[in-house]
Design a protein around this motif. Structure first.
Motif, short mmCIF file in Angstrom:
data_model
loop_
_atom_site.label_atom_id
_atom_site.label_comp_id
_atom_site.label_asym_id
_atom_site.label_seq_id
_atom_site.Cartn_x
_atom_site.Cartn_y
_atom_site.Cartn_z
N SER A 4 -7.67 14.39 -20.50
CA SER A 4 -8.09 13.65 -19.21
C SER A 4 -9.47 13.49 -19.34
N ALA A 5 -10.24 14.58 -19.52
CA ALA A 5 -11.98 14.39 -19.66
C ALA A 5 -12.50 13.47 -20.68
N SER A 6 -11.48 13.27 -21.85
CA SER A 6 -12.04 12.01 -22.98
C SER A 6 -11.81 10.85 -22.30
N VAL A 7 -10.65 10.60 -21.51
CA VAL A 7 -10.41 9.27 -21.10
C VAL A 7 -11.48 9.05 -20.12
N TRP A 8 -11.83 9.93 -19.25
CA TRP A 8 -13.02 9.68 -18.17
C TRP A 8 -14.18 9.37 -18.92
N VAL A 9 -14.61 10.08 -20.01
CA VAL A 9 -15.95 9.62 -20.65
C VAL A 9 -15.81 8.40 -21.38
N VAL A 10 -14.66 8.15 -21.80
CA VAL A 10 -14.46 6.78 -22.46
C VAL A 10 -14.68 5.66 -21.27
N VAL A 53 -14.73 1.23 -28.50
CA VAL A 53 -13.49 1.28 -29.13
C VAL A 53 -13.30 2.50 -30.17
N ALA A 54 -14.46 2.44 -31.06
CA ALA A 54 -14.76 3.62 -31.99
C ALA A 54 -14.92 4.97 -31.50
N VAL A 55 -15.46 5.07 -30.29
CA VAL A 55 -15.67 6.42 -29.54
C VAL A 55 -14.36 6.82 -29.05
N GLY A 56 -13.51 5.85 -28.45
CA GLY A 56 -12.20 6.34 -28.10
C GLY A 56 -11.48 6.50 -29.34
N LEU A 57 -11.56 6.02 -30.55
CA LEU A 57 -10.72 6.34 -31.36
C LEU A 57 -10.96 7.92 -32.25
N LEU A 58 -12.33 8.18 -31.79
CA LEU A 58 -12.82 9.33 -32.42
C LEU A 58 -12.18 10.52 -31.63
#
Length: 98
Positions: A4-10, A53-58
């Motif tokens: 969930s934290a990575s979703v907010w970061v993206v 998008v690349a950061v989200g894929l990472l």
């Protein structure tokens, strides 16, 4: 980092990246330009969208296997990115600056 934290970061990164072309006169925030046209700003939006998008894929790869995405995913996220760019566009082109 939790999922969930990575979703907010993206999402936060997408908001910042979408408004960046409209709030400064530098190419991608790095190289100074005398004048940025609307076409250059739109090209920057495309490049910054690809970066987000690349950061989200990472982040997705760190959590597990990357889920296959169709064209619908990219159409929806592209539309979201354009919506996130609207405050910067409004500030640059629709408000009067003295």
């Amino acid at each position: 980092m939790s999922q969930s934290a990575s979703v907010w970061v993206v999402l936060l990164l997408a908001l910042l990246a979408a408004t960046l072309p409209f709030v400064n006169e530098r190419l991608l925030g790095l190289l100074p330009l005398k004048r940025k046209t609307l076409a250059i700003r739109f090209a920057e939006l495309v490049v910054l969208y690809l970066v987000v998008v690349a950061v989200g894929l990472l982040f997705e790869r760190r959590v597990g296997q990357i889920a296959p995405q169709g064209w619908e995913f990219y159409a929806v996220t592209g539309a979201l990115f354009i919506v996130l760019a609207f405050p910067g566009f409004t500030w640059r082109y629709l408000l009067k600056h003295r």
